[in-house]
Structures are given as C-alpha cells and as structure tokens.
Scaffold this motif. Sequence first.
Motif, PDB file in Angstrom:
ATOM      1  N   ARG A  75       0.823  -1.214   0.000  1.00  0.00           N
ATOM      2  CA  ARG A  75       0.000   0.000   0.000  1.00  0.00           C
ATOM      3  C   ARG A  75       0.860   1.270   0.000  1.00  0.00           C
ATOM      4  NH1 ARG A  75      -4.674  -2.710   3.601  1.00  0.00           N
ATOM      5  NH2 ARG A  75      -6.284  -2.741   1.983  1.00  0.00           N
ATOM      6  N   ARG A  76       2.092   1.165   0.513  1.00  0.00           N
ATOM      7  CA  ARG A  76       2.977   2.333   0.545  1.00  0.00           C
ATOM      8  C   ARG A  76       3.813   2.476  -0.726  1.00  0.00           C
ATOM      9  NH1 ARG A  76       4.514   0.353   5.777  1.00  0.00           N
ATOM     10  NH2 ARG A  76       6.551  -0.163   4.883  1.00  0.00           N
ATOM     11  N   THR A  77       3.849   1.464  -1.561  1.00  0.00           N
ATOM     12  CA  THR A  77       4.686   1.497  -2.754  1.00  0.00           C
ATOM     13  C   THR A  77       4.114   2.477  -3.775  1.00  0.00           C
ATOM     14  OG1 THR A  77       5.283  -0.824  -2.417  1.00  0.00           O
ATOM     15  CG2 THR A  77       5.716   0.111  -4.589  1.00  0.00           C
ATOM     16  N   PRO A  78       4.955   3.364  -4.329  1.00  0.00           N
ATOM     17  CA  PRO A  78       4.453   4.356  -5.299  1.00  0.00           C
ATOM     18  C   PRO A  78       3.722   3.701  -6.467  1.00  0.00           C
ATOM     19  CG  PRO A  78       6.705   4.876  -4.636  1.00  0.00           C
ATOM     20  CD  PRO A  78       6.390   3.526  -4.054  1.00  0.00           C
ATOM     21  N   PRO A  79       2.677   4.328  -6.966  1.00  0.00           N
ATOM     22  CA  PRO A  79       1.851   3.727  -8.019  1.00  0.00           C
ATOM     23  C   PRO A  79       2.589   3.516  -9.334  1.00  0.00           C
ATOM     24  CG  PRO A  79       1.210   6.008  -7.621  1.00  0.00           C
ATOM     25  CD  PRO A  79       2.141   5.633  -6.524  1.00  0.00           C
ATOM     26  N   GLU A  80       3.678   4.247  -9.564  1.00  0.00           N
ATOM     27  CA  GLU A  80       4.398   4.082 -10.825  1.00  0.00           C
ATOM     28  C   GLU A  80       5.236   2.803 -10.881  1.00  0.00           C
ATOM     29  OE1 GLU A  80       6.811   7.013  -8.267  1.00  0.00           O
ATOM     30  OE2 GLU A  80       4.701   6.642  -8.780  1.00  0.00           O
ATOM     31  N   VAL A  81       5.439   2.150  -9.733  1.00  0.00           N
ATOM     32  CA  VAL A  81       6.178   0.887  -9.712  1.00  0.00           C
ATOM     33  C   VAL A  81       5.294  -0.197 -10.329  1.00  0.00           C
ATOM     34  CG1 VAL A  81       7.250  -0.875  -8.245  1.00  0.00           C
ATOM     35  CG2 VAL A  81       7.461   1.550  -7.656  1.00  0.00           C
ATOM     36  N   PRO A  82       5.821  -0.983 -11.292  1.00  0.00           N
ATOM     37  CA  PRO A  82       5.012  -2.045 -11.914  1.00  0.00           C
ATOM     38  C   PRO A  82       4.419  -2.987 -10.878  1.00  0.00           C
ATOM     39  CG  PRO A  82       7.049  -1.732 -13.131  1.00  0.00           C
ATOM     40  CD  PRO A  82       7.161  -0.892 -11.878  1.00  0.00           C
ATOM     41  N   LEU A  83       3.221  -3.479 -11.152  1.00  0.00           N
ATOM     42  CA  LEU A  83       2.476  -4.272 -10.180  1.00  0.00           C
ATOM     43  C   LEU A  83       3.281  -5.442  -9.630  1.00  0.00           C
ATOM     44  CD1 LEU A  83      -0.155  -4.956  -8.678  1.00  0.00           C
ATOM     45  CD2 LEU A  83      -0.847  -6.278 -10.699  1.00  0.00           C
ATOM     46  N   TRP A  84       3.839  -6.286 -10.508  1.00  0.00           N
ATOM     47  CA  TRP A  84       4.509  -7.489 -10.014  1.00  0.00           C
ATOM     48  C   TRP A  84       5.826  -7.180  -9.324  1.00  0.00           C
ATOM     49  CZ3 TRP A  84       1.863 -11.446  -8.865  1.00  0.00           C
ATOM     50  CH2 TRP A  84       0.699 -11.744  -9.574  1.00  0.00           C
ATOM     51  N   THR A  85       6.470  -6.074  -9.700  1.00  0.00           N
ATOM     52  CA  THR A  85       7.657  -5.634  -8.965  1.00  0.00           C
ATOM     53  C   THR A  85       7.260  -5.216  -7.554  1.00  0.00           C
ATOM     54  OG1 THR A  85       8.734  -4.859 -10.993  1.00  0.00           O
ATOM     55  CG2 THR A  85       9.551  -3.966  -8.914  1.00  0.00           C
ATOM     56  N   ALA A  86       6.165  -4.460  -7.453  1.00  0.00           N
ATOM     57  CA  ALA A  86       5.686  -4.009  -6.140  1.00  0.00           C
ATOM     58  C   ALA A  86       5.293  -5.189  -5.273  1.00  0.00           C
ATOM     59  CB  ALA A  86       4.497  -3.065  -6.324  1.00  0.00           C
ATOM     60  N   ILE A  87       4.600  -6.163  -5.852  1.00  0.00           N
ATOM     61  CA  ILE A  87       4.172  -7.332  -5.088  1.00  0.00           C
ATOM     62  C   ILE A  87       5.369  -8.163  -4.647  1.00  0.00           C
ATOM     63  CG2 ILE A  87       2.996  -9.560  -5.285  1.00  0.00           C
ATOM     64  CD1 ILE A  87       0.848  -8.142  -6.944  1.00  0.00           C
ATOM     65  N   SER A  88       6.327  -8.383  -5.555  1.00  0.00           N
ATOM     66  CA  SER A  88       7.513  -9.166  -5.219  1.00  0.00           C
ATOM     67  C   SER A  88       8.248  -8.568  -4.025  1.00  0.00           C
ATOM     68  CB  SER A  88       8.451  -9.239  -6.431  1.00  0.00           C
ATOM     69  OG  SER A  88       9.642  -9.931  -6.118  1.00  0.00           O
ATOM     70  N   GLU A  89       8.463  -7.249  -4.053  1.00  0.00           N
ATOM     71  CA  GLU A  89       9.177  -6.606  -2.946  1.00  0.00           C
ATOM     72  C   GLU A  89       8.345  -6.610  -1.668  1.00  0.00           C
ATOM     73  OE1 GLU A  89      12.366  -5.862  -3.094  1.00  0.00           O
ATOM     74  OE2 GLU A  89      12.171  -6.777  -5.069  1.00  0.00           O
ATOM     75  N   ALA A  90       7.017  -6.504  -1.797  1.00  0.00           N
ATOM     76  CA  ALA A  90       6.153  -6.530  -0.613  1.00  0.00           C
ATOM     77  C   ALA A  90       6.192  -7.889   0.072  1.00  0.00           C
ATOM     78  CB  ALA A  90       4.715  -6.183  -1.008  1.00  0.00           C
ATOM     79  N   VAL A  91       6.325  -8.940  -0.709  1.00  0.00           N
ATOM     80  CA  VAL A  91       6.415 -10.287  -0.137  1.00  0.00           C
ATOM     81  C   VAL A  91       7.804 -10.544   0.439  1.00  0.00           C
ATOM     82  CG1 VAL A  91       6.380 -12.747  -0.699  1.00  0.00           C
ATOM     83  CG2 VAL A  91       4.607 -11.237  -1.616  1.00  0.00           C
ATOM     84  N   LEU A  92       8.831 -10.101  -0.275  1.00  0.00           N
ATOM     85  CA  LEU A  92      10.204 -10.452   0.106  1.00  0.00           C
ATOM     86  C   LEU A  92      10.771  -9.586   1.232  1.00  0.00           C
ATOM     87  CD1 LEU A  92      11.630 -11.138  -3.435  1.00  0.00           C
ATOM     88  CD2 LEU A  92      11.591 -12.766  -1.543  1.00  0.00           C
ATOM     89  N   GLN A  93      10.397  -8.322   1.289  1.00  0.00           N
ATOM     90  CA  GLN A  93      11.018  -7.442   2.281  1.00  0.00           C
ATOM     91  C   GLN A  93      10.805  -7.904   3.725  1.00  0.00           C
ATOM     92  OE1 GLN A  93      10.601  -3.142   1.667  1.00  0.00           O
ATOM     93  NE2 GLN A  93      10.580  -2.848   3.894  1.00  0.00           N
TER      94      GLN A  93
END
Length: 212
Positions: A75-93
């Motif tokens: 939810r905090r990831t900027p909207p310009e970040v591609p969806l699957w990149t944002a999801i990958s980092e949200a899961v991995l971080q």
Amino acid sequence: MTGLRERKKVDTRRALSDAALELAFERGLENVTRDEIAARADVSLRTFNNYFANKYEAIAYRQAERLRRGIEILRRTPPEVPLWTAISEAVLQPLEDDFRAARGIENSVPSRAQLAETRKLLMRTEIRDALARRLFDEWVEAIAERTATDVAADLYPRLVAATVRAVGDAAMEAYVVADPPVAITTLIREGFAAVAAGLPEPTARTGGKDHD
C-alpha cells in the motif's frame, strides 16, 4: 506506555512461535504440546493460551505476520512501480528483514532433517488453515486499490492474490526438496519474475524425452 506494551506482546508471540518451530524440528509437531512450547519460551501455559488457540496458530504466526507487513508495504509502494515488482518486494522485504534480524533458528542453514520436517509442516491443513482467510481478503483489497478494480465486481484482484499465494506455495515446495539447498528468497523472486514475464514456456526441458 502503550507502544512498549504492544512491543512486549509482539515479542512474546514471536518467542512462542520460534519455540514451537524449534520443538517441531527437534521431535516432530505431533509430539509437541502447548505446555512444552510455553516452557521453551519461558512463559506460562496461561500466557500461551492468551496468544494462541493451539500450536498450529503458533507455528503459523511468523508467516501471518509477514503477510500483514507485506500488505502495508504494498500500500505504501508508489503507483508508478510495476504491479509485479511491487508485489515481489512486498512479499520479500518482510522475509529478508526477519532473516537479517534473526538470532536463532530462522538465521541458520536448515539441515536435511529440518527440511523434511518443514515439508511435513507445510502439508498440515491445520497450519494452512491457521493463516486466516481474512489475510487473503486483505491482499485482494490492497491489489484492488492499486489496480483501480472492484473487489466485488472484478475477478482480477482475486486472480492476482491467488497467484501471489501460488508463487509462495511453489517456492516453499521447491525449497524443502532442493539439494543442495537454495535460499527461499531466491525461489520466490524467480517465481514472481516468471509470472511478470507471462510464464513463458521453458526453451530447454530437463528430465524428459526430446521429440523431433
């Protein structure tokens, strides 16, 4: 004061979850009792019961906590970040943060016996059920917000959330049988990269017969 109290509650939950996992590795989850988990964490059985309904919830707590943190990160990831990149980092971080902070079992290289026990734990329906369905629904909501879709009317956010869960399941299944061991974070990252690429068919196959 409230912050300190909540911090102590989180620390107690984590200690109980780690104790449950350690005991499961040592003797198998079926041979572990709530009393033993409480004793390993140096708390009373009453304290255990205040935090978890059963040993399965204790085992699942770490993963549930990571899923909640992942939702916040997405939810905090900027909207310009591609969806699957944002999801990958949200899961991995959250997973990588825990590995860096771990002092005990989660920071060690698993033995083959531990990998075998992990496989059994992952197959237990009680463990999977302990990861509350509302967490999946929260992921759906976060994805719907990011993609401007409707949770009730659109299939897309549920398809994406289900794919996130599938990548985690596939990575864990590969992790527990990998020989030599491979970092779970590597497998998860590879899984999301494959999904982002549209799951192209492998150009080279292994273990099968060649066809003219």
